[in-house]
Design a protein around this motif. Structure first.
Motif, PDB file in Angstrom:
ATOM      1  N   ASN A   1       0.815  -1.225   0.000  1.00 40.98           N
ATOM      2  CA  ASN A   1       0.000   0.000   0.000  1.00 40.98           C
ATOM      3  C   ASN A   1       0.847   1.273   0.000  1.00 40.98           C
ATOM      4  O   ASN A   1       0.510   2.258   0.650  1.00 40.98           O
ATOM      5  N   SER A   2       1.977   1.229  -0.700  1.00 36.96           N
ATOM      6  CA  SER A   2       2.873   2.394  -0.812  1.00 36.96           C
ATOM      7  C   SER A   2       3.270   2.937   0.555  1.00 36.96           C
ATOM      8  O   SER A   2       3.351   4.162   0.768  1.00 36.96           O
ATOM      9  N   ASP A   3       3.525   2.042   1.486  1.00 42.11           N
ATOM     10  CA  ASP A   3       3.879   2.430   2.861  1.00 42.11           C
ATOM     11  C   ASP A   3       5.178   3.232   2.855  1.00 42.11           C
ATOM     12  O   ASP A   3       6.248   2.694   2.540  1.00 42.11           O
ATOM     13  N   PRO A   4       5.153   4.522   3.230  1.00 43.55           N
ATOM     14  CA  PRO A   4       6.388   5.331   3.201  1.00 43.55           C
ATOM     15  C   PRO A   4       7.392   4.914   4.259  1.00 43.55           C
ATOM     16  O   PRO A   4       8.568   5.265   4.170  1.00 43.55           O
ATOM     17  N   ALA A   5       6.947   4.136   5.263  1.00 45.24           N
ATOM     18  CA  ALA A   5       7.845   3.695   6.333  1.00 45.24           C
ATOM     19  C   ALA A   5       8.289   2.250   6.142  1.00 45.24           C
ATOM     20  O   ALA A   5       8.703   1.590   7.095  1.00 45.24           O
ATOM     21  N   ILE A   6       8.213   1.746   4.894  1.00 40.44           N
ATOM     22  CA  ILE A   6       8.531   0.333   4.646  1.00 40.44           C
ATOM     23  C   ILE A   6      10.007   0.035   4.894  1.00 40.44           C
ATOM     24  O   ILE A   6      10.369  -1.066   5.312  1.00 40.44           O
ATOM     25  N   VAL A   7      10.907   1.031   4.651  1.00 42.71           N
ATOM     26  CA  VAL A   7      12.353   0.792   4.824  1.00 42.71           C
ATOM     27  C   VAL A   7      12.641   0.498   6.289  1.00 42.71           C
ATOM     28  O   VAL A   7      12.223   1.242   7.195  1.00 42.71           O
ATOM     29  N   GLY A   8      13.360  -0.585   6.524  1.00 42.05           N
ATOM     30  CA  GLY A   8      13.700  -1.000   7.875  1.00 42.05           C
ATOM     31  C   GLY A   8      12.752  -2.034   8.451  1.00 42.05           C
ATOM     32  O   GLY A   8      13.068  -2.684   9.461  1.00 42.05           O
ATOM     33  N   LYS A   9      11.604  -2.224   7.821  1.00 38.70           N
ATOM     34  CA  LYS A   9      10.670  -3.242   8.305  1.00 38.70           C
ATOM     35  C   LYS A   9      11.113  -4.626   7.850  1.00 38.70           C
ATOM     36  O   LYS A   9      11.836  -4.785   6.865  1.00 38.70           O
ATOM     37  N   THR A  10      10.655  -5.638   8.582  1.00 37.43           N
ATOM     38  CA  THR A  10      11.017  -7.024   8.284  1.00 37.43           C
ATOM     39  C   THR A  10       9.849  -7.715   7.585  1.00 37.43           C
ATOM     40  O   THR A  10       8.695  -7.613   8.012  1.00 37.43           O
ATOM     41  N   ILE A  11      10.151  -8.398   6.498  1.00 37.74           N
ATOM     42  CA  ILE A  11       9.158  -9.218   5.807  1.00 37.74           C
ATOM     43  C   ILE A  11       9.663 -10.653   5.805  1.00 37.74           C
ATOM     44  O   ILE A  11      10.869 -10.913   5.966  1.00 37.74           O
ATOM     45  N   VAL A  12       8.752 -11.603   5.621  1.00 37.41           N
ATOM     46  CA  VAL A  12       9.118 -13.019   5.661  1.00 37.41           C
ATOM     47  C   VAL A  12       9.011 -13.593   4.251  1.00 37.41           C
ATOM     48  O   VAL A  12       7.936 -13.615   3.653  1.00 37.41           O
ATOM     49  N   LEU A  13      10.155 -14.028   3.721  1.00 36.89           N
ATOM     50  CA  LEU A  13      10.228 -14.621   2.388  1.00 36.89           C
ATOM     51  C   LEU A  13      10.746 -16.040   2.501  1.00 36.89           C
ATOM     52  O   LEU A  13      11.821 -16.270   3.076  1.00 36.89           O
ATOM     53  N   ASN A  14       9.972 -16.988   1.960  1.00 33.61           N
ATOM     54  CA  ASN A  14      10.336 -18.409   2.047  1.00 33.61           C
ATOM     55  C   ASN A  14      10.627 -18.829   3.481  1.00 33.61           C
ATOM     56  O   ASN A  14      11.520 -19.639   3.750  1.00 33.61           O
ATOM     57  N   GLY A  15       9.893 -18.234   4.417  1.00 33.30           N
ATOM     58  CA  GLY A  15      10.027 -18.597   5.827  1.00 33.30           C
ATOM     59  C   GLY A  15      11.181 -17.934   6.542  1.00 33.30           C
ATOM     60  O   GLY A  15      11.402 -18.197   7.725  1.00 33.30           O
ATOM     61  N   ASN A  16      11.914 -17.048   5.866  1.00 33.73           N
ATOM     62  CA  ASN A  16      13.078 -16.399   6.464  1.00 33.73           C
ATOM     63  C   ASN A  16      12.863 -14.884   6.524  1.00 33.73           C
ATOM     64  O   ASN A  16      12.253 -14.290   5.630  1.00 33.73           O
ATOM     65  N   PRO A  17      13.405 -14.213   7.584  1.00 34.91           N
ATOM     66  CA  PRO A  17      13.223 -12.758   7.719  1.00 34.91           C
ATOM     67  C   PRO A  17      14.169 -11.985   6.794  1.00 34.91           C
ATOM     68  O   PRO A  17      15.344 -12.314   6.662  1.00 34.91           O
ATOM     69  N   PHE A  18      13.625 -10.957   6.151  1.00 33.11           N
ATOM     70  CA  PHE A  18      14.393 -10.058   5.290  1.00 33.11           C
ATOM     71  C   PHE A  18      14.064  -8.630   5.708  1.00 33.11           C
ATOM     72  O   PHE A  18      12.896  -8.282   5.889  1.00 33.11           O
ATOM     73  N   ILE A  19      15.095  -7.799   5.857  1.00 31.18           N
ATOM     74  CA  ILE A  19      14.884  -6.387   6.182  1.00 31.18           C
ATOM     75  C   ILE A  19      14.791  -5.605   4.877  1.00 31.18           C
ATOM     76  O   ILE A  19      15.674  -5.687   4.019  1.00 31.18           O
ATOM     77  N   VAL A  20      13.707  -4.853   4.711  1.00 30.86           N
ATOM     78  CA  VAL A  20      13.534  -4.043   3.498  1.00 30.86           C
ATOM     79  C   VAL A  20      14.522  -2.884   3.549  1.00 30.86           C
ATOM     80  O   VAL A  20      14.457  -2.038   4.442  1.00 30.86           O
ATOM     81  N   ALA A  21      15.454  -2.856   2.592  1.00 30.51           N
ATOM     82  CA  ALA A  21      16.489  -1.816   2.567  1.00 30.51           C
ATOM     83  C   ALA A  21      16.155  -0.679   1.620  1.00 30.51           C
ATOM     84  O   ALA A  21      16.714   0.413   1.755  1.00 30.51           O
ATOM     85  N   GLY A  22      15.268  -0.905   0.665  1.00 30.10           N
ATOM     86  CA  GLY A  22      14.960   0.161  -0.277  1.00 30.10           C
ATOM     87  C   GLY A  22      13.843  -0.217  -1.231  1.00 30.10           C
ATOM     88  O   GLY A  22      13.442  -1.382  -1.335  1.00 30.10           O
ATOM     89  N   VAL A  23      13.340   0.800  -1.924  1.00 30.37           N
ATOM     90  CA  VAL A  23      12.324   0.639  -2.958  1.00 30.37           C
ATOM     91  C   VAL A  23      12.856   1.314  -4.221  1.00 30.37           C
ATOM     92  O   VAL A  23      13.335   2.453  -4.167  1.00 30.37           O
TER      93      VAL A  23
END
Length: 813
Positions: free
Chosen positions: A161-183
């Protein structure tokens, strides 16, 4: 300027007076120019317009090949990448990447996202810019660092949803945590045309680091990566290839590779275009020929009109009008007509692009991004002006050659007679009609070859039954499926639940479904066979469940299918295809023989099945080996379900059963096998349909042109007809005379068309399947069709000639 405006006003008045002819001409030109503009828009986007990267002509990809093993293009390994990086003198930048399918969880519904693991240099090489945060950094390439993810603007907007605060948040890909570094900025584009992967992918929306450990140089068997490079300034692809040849020879000697092993560098533009270039050029040439036919037809119509304006031209000449002034006036009318046709042609072009997108041949990169842009508008304007001049030359030439004395003496509105009932008095029109018929025959033969090729391709047995089969891809990823046993148990439970659904006849899973685009092969050793030094037998490797062969109705030739006893704690078994068996045990029995990838873990052959067309009906794949899923596992599998009724109706029920076992599992690519088979023929269907449509239009134009010439011949030859009837000629004689002259034109067109087709169809060889470029049936049937159409076009004017009243015709003269 005043003179030009005066010419335009006069041209508009003249065209308005002849509204019917103006409309016919404009529609003919609209179709011809519009089709050219539509195809040019595709050619411009793929062949002329540079890729959206900085200095794209310096970007390239590196591939492996071993022709003697049947490998014309293969992905490199990390070890080979490191060798090239150390030894090359041609590349300014290099990046190793690997396409991945990521499953995003932690949401209401798991989401499959295409992406890639890549080194940081790739984004820099492609000129990526961050919209938020940062790009991948060199320190991200080092092992042991936390996983980060770079999102495209498209997936950031759609899933977050075009979250402006997405950088630094953690998402789960293939069961593993990934920190969003950029868009990434919206303009960034990376897809499977730019970076082809083993798994068919659309646009890549998540990019994550690809760390290389200290032992990466030893990793030479995992040939499943892409190498992207930027050439140094002034270095050509040919020079880079010479550099790679030296490196390949060292690798060949060091790793004891096959004698034909090598590497080749291919420009990124060439890689993106792929095999679509020749098909596009054939279609572009075809629409160009259609436009020539339209021009010839319009020229014939204008010549007819010019005959009725000879007295007007003669009077203006007698009053002092110079021939350049008359020529400019007539060319103004022609160009104005062409511009009207070009304007309408833009609407035809838009409609044509819509049809092309709807047909979606599957091999046109960035199809949805192709539009009518400034370059296409300029092309359309240029084509319109040139077309107007082309078909305007003939009427201008006729006006210049007007005999003033004869024209002014002749009575009536028409001016001088245009001749009689003989074609040698209408040589220019006859030449134009012959040209139309010649080009039409060439196009018809080309279309006939493609259609016969397409029919033969459709009749190729795929090796399985497509009716009533529902398919889908299932991704069981994440920490819970890291071991083989949970994977096996999950898919076994899926098959068990799906089997109990009403209407299900059989079900099975496989790692590489036929016609899915999934690629998977590797080296294998065969009992009793010693390959030449440095060579390795390459085989299609597939993992299949117990009931997969029954579900797809792949025939068993010898032995047995997998059964419930083929588990991980039992001796390893394998099923091979018939081509595999015939190659190594011709006329013998392969059952009980052994193959292996690791000499310590041989597989016993327990069955031989029919050959499956894995990659397309026109492609002969490698020999194939199937391993039981219970012994090999697999996190991403295709599920095939045979039903007793319409397969698509069961899709929701099947997906519900899978999610009842694990709601985090992603199910995608839900399609019937009939749909997959249909789409696998999209390129051939597109080529044959387009060329067939253009040929039909060309034939229609040629028929109209012949009809127009013969009608004019009859109308101008009424005196000759009246004389013949007075001397006792019967209706049959008149019909024979007119039809004979029409057939003379058709005969010349057929002969010239056959010669031209024999020469030009050679460029279509790569587009044909099981059909020669000089196919006797096509070269025999198409001329007969053209003769029939020509006969029909001539018959009406010929019949009208018999109704001429000799007394009226002689009195008028």
């Amino acid at each position: 300027m005043n003179t030009l405006l005066q010419d335009l006003r006069y041209a508009l008045r003249t065209l308005r007076k002849n509204l019917m002819m103006t409309s016919v001409i404009a529609v003919s030109l609209a179709i011809g120019i519009g089709a050219n503009s539509a195809i040019f828009s595709v050619v411009d986007a793929l062949l002329l317009r540079p890729l959206p990267y900085p200095e794209p002509d310096r970007l390239a990809a590196v591939w492996l090949h071993s022709p003697s093993l049947g490998i014309l293009r293969d992905w490199p390994s990390p070890g080979e990448y490191i060798d090239i990086k150390k030894e090359n003198h041609s590349f300014e930048q290099m990046a190793l990447a690997q396409g991945r399918v990521f499953v995003l969880t932690g949401r209401e519904q798991p989401e499959r996202i295409f992406g890639a693991r890549t080194q940081s240099s790739l984004l820099e090489m492609l000129g990526a810019k961050p919209l938020l945060g940062r790009l991948l950094l060199p320190e991200d390439d080092k092992p042991g660092k936390p996983d980060v993810a770079i999102l495209t603007e498209r997936v950031w907007r759609r899933l977050f949803n075009s979250d402006p605060a997405i950088v630094g948040k953690t998402i789960v890909l293939n069961g593993n945590p990934f920190i969003v570094a950029g868009v990434l900025q919206r303009s960034f584009m990376l897809n499977a045309e730019v970076m082809p992967t083993e798994t068919p992918m659309d646009k890549m929306d998540i990019l994550a680091p690809l760390p290389l450990g200290a032992d990466a140089e030893k990793n030479r068997g995992d040939e499943n990566y892409n190498i992207m490079v930027r050439l140094k300034p002034g270095v050509s692809v040919r020079q880079a290839q010479a550099d790679l040849d030296v490196i390949a020879s060292r690798i060949r000697e060091k790793d004891k590779r096959d004698a034909s092993f090598g590497m080749h560098v291919i420009g990124l533009q060439e890689q993106v275009v792929g095999d679509v270039r020749q098909a596009l050029l054939v279609v572009l040439g075809s629409v160009g020929l259609v436009l020539l036919i339209a021009c010839a037809n319009v020229a014939n119509l204008l010549l007819t009109r010019a005959a009725s304006r000879e007295k007007e031209v003669a009077i203006r000449t007698a009053l002092g009008a110079a021939w350049p002034r008359l020529a400019r006036q007539l060319l103004t009318e022609s160009v104005l007509l062409a511009l009207l046709g070009g304007g309408a042609g833009l609407l035809v072009a838009q409609l044509s692009l819509y049809v092309v997108r709807t047909m979606n041949p599957g091999n046109i990169p960035r199809l949805q991004d192709i539009t009518i842009n400034a370059a296409v508008l300029a092309f359309t304007l240029g084509v319109s002006v040139i077309t107007g001049i082309l078909f305007g030359v003939a009427p201008v030439w006729r006006a210049i050659k007007v005999d003033l004395n004869t024209s002014l003496k002749a009575g009536g509105r028409s001016g001088q007679s245009d001749g009689g009932l003989h074609l040698n008095r209408h040589s220019l029109r006859g030449l134009l009609v012959v040209s139309e018929l010649t080009i039409s025959l060439m196009l018809l033969i080309g279309a006939g070859l493609l259609i016969r090729s397409f029919v033969r391709l459709q009749n190729v047995p795929p090796g399985f039954t497509t009716d009533h089969v529902l398919t889908m891809e299932v991704a069981a990823t994440g920490p819970k499926y890291r071991d083989k046993k949970p994977e096996v148990n999950f898919y076994k439970e899926v098959e068990s639940r799906v089997a109990h659904l009403p209407g299900v006849v059989a079900e099975g899973t496989v790692s590489g479904l036929p016609l899915s685009g999934e690629v998977g092969w590797g080296g294998i050793d065969v009992e009793g066979y010693t390959p030449p030094p440095g060579q390795e037998l390459q085989v299609d490797l597939r993992v299949a469940s117990t009931d997969y062969f029954r579900t797809m109705e792949i025939p068993l030739r010898k032995g047995r299918f997998f059964n419930e006893d083929d588990t991980a704690d039992k001796p390893q078994v394998v099923i091979i295809d018939e081509k595999f068996a015939e190659r190594f045990w011709p006329g013998g029995d392969a059952i009980g023989k052994h193959v292996w990838r690791d000499p310590k873990k041989p597989f016993t052959i327990v069955g031989v099945v029919g050959v499956v067309k894995q990659y397309g009906l026109e492609t002969d794949g490698k020999i194939a080996a199937y391993f039981p899923q219970a012994q090999r596992g697999g996190d991403r599998m295709f599920l095939a379900v045979r039903t007793s009724s319409e397969a698509a109706r069961l899709s929701s029920a099947v997906v519900n059963q899978i999610h009842a076992i694990d709601p985090d599992v992603v199910v995608y690519g839900i399609r019937t096998m009939q749909d997959r088979l249909h789409d696998s023929l999209a390129r051939q269907r597109f080529s044959s349909t387009m060329l067939g449509a253009f040929s039909a239009f060309a034939l229609l134009l040629a028929a109209v042109g012949l009809y127009g010439v013969m009608s004019h011949l009859v109308s101008q030859g009424t005196h000759d007809i009246g004389v013949l009837v007075t001397l006792g000629a019967q209706p049959g004689n008149i019909i024979g005379l007119v039809v004979g002259q029409g057939m003379a034109l058709a005969g010349i067109g057929v002969v010239l068309g056959l010669v031209g087709a024999a020469a030009l169809t050679r460029v279509m060889a790569s587009l044909l399947f099981g059909t020669s470029t000089t196919d006797a049936v096509t070269f025999a049937v198409v001329p007969v069709l053209l003769i029939i159409v020509a006969l029909a076009s001539t018959a009406i004017p010929a019949w009208r000639a018999t109704s001429v009243d000799p007394m009226v015709a002689l009195r008028e003269e």
